[in-house]
Design an enzyme around this catalytic site. Sequence first.
Site, PDB file in Angstrom:
ATOM      1  N   GLY A  33       0.826  -1.204   0.000  1.00 33.41           N
ATOM      2  CA  GLY A  33       0.000   0.000   0.000  1.00 33.41           C
ATOM      3  C   GLY A  33       0.854   1.246   0.000  1.00 33.41           C
ATOM      4  N   ASN A  34       0.267   2.378   0.333  1.00 26.82           N
ATOM      5  CA  ASN A  34       1.026   3.625   0.459  1.00 26.82           C
ATOM      6  C   ASN A  34       0.365   4.503   1.507  1.00 26.82           C
ATOM      7  OD1 ASN A  34      -0.856   5.603  -0.972  1.00 26.82           O
ATOM      8  ND2 ASN A  34      -0.597   4.024  -2.547  1.00 26.82           N
TER       9      ASN A  34
END
Length: 227
Positions: A33-34
């Site tokens: 993810g981020n």
Amino acid sequence: IQSLDLDQPLKGKKALVTAGPTYEAIDPVRFIGNYSSGKMGYAIANRLKQLGAQVTLITGPTALPIPQEIETISIQSAQQMYDASTSVFPTADIIVMSAAVADYTPIDISKEKIKKKSDTFSIQLKKTTDILAFLGQHKTSKQTLVGFALETNNELVHAKEKLIRKNLDFIVLNSMKDKGAGFGTDTNKVTIISKEDTIKNFQLKTKVEVANDICELILVHQKAVNP
Ligand code: CTP
Ligand code: CA
């Protein structure tokens, strides 16, 4: 009726906004993810709604409450964001892609939880489809298409290159150099570049205020191309 028109200049228009990160599954319990919080995209969706537009928000996983009275589609992966975006896109007058979409996704998702074994470990990734570039290829002259750019070096050059390559009307360049700007914060410092190469530098302000600035430019553009 006149005051309603002034308050809601986007009445009758449809808008598509993407927000938040994407999660790319590795196995049943892990993902890539981020740090995108979704705050910028949610603020834009709320502002467009305020201006009278019928808004569809396509959002990755965030900690934010789902905005009231906005049709919201929750997704996880870049592929799901692509599917949702392309289905809403044809009827949208305004499209703002503020999501932080993964550029790469695992080739295979392990069906079982991956066990730790060797000292090093790698995962093979493949490129995702660039949703914004795809929409840029298919946009009509009546649609307003806005993208974002996150850069750490040669910011203006890279942002302009993305604006042209993805056939956008505006690109919002996020400065990572300023304290208080970028992922997770409530404030942002942006530069907005238009297709005509007008460059507007904004001060550090709240994401709600930045959303208002972005939507003001969108409003002027829509009035010109789709009165
Ligand atoms: N974007 C998208 N689909 C992707 C990747 C990015 O729609 N698969 C969109 C983002 O929502 C954003 C814009 O493209 O509006 C720019 O994203 P950014 O990560 O800054 O640029 P990239 O083109 O992915 O290039 P790079 O990450 O290599 O700088
Ligand atoms: Ca990227």
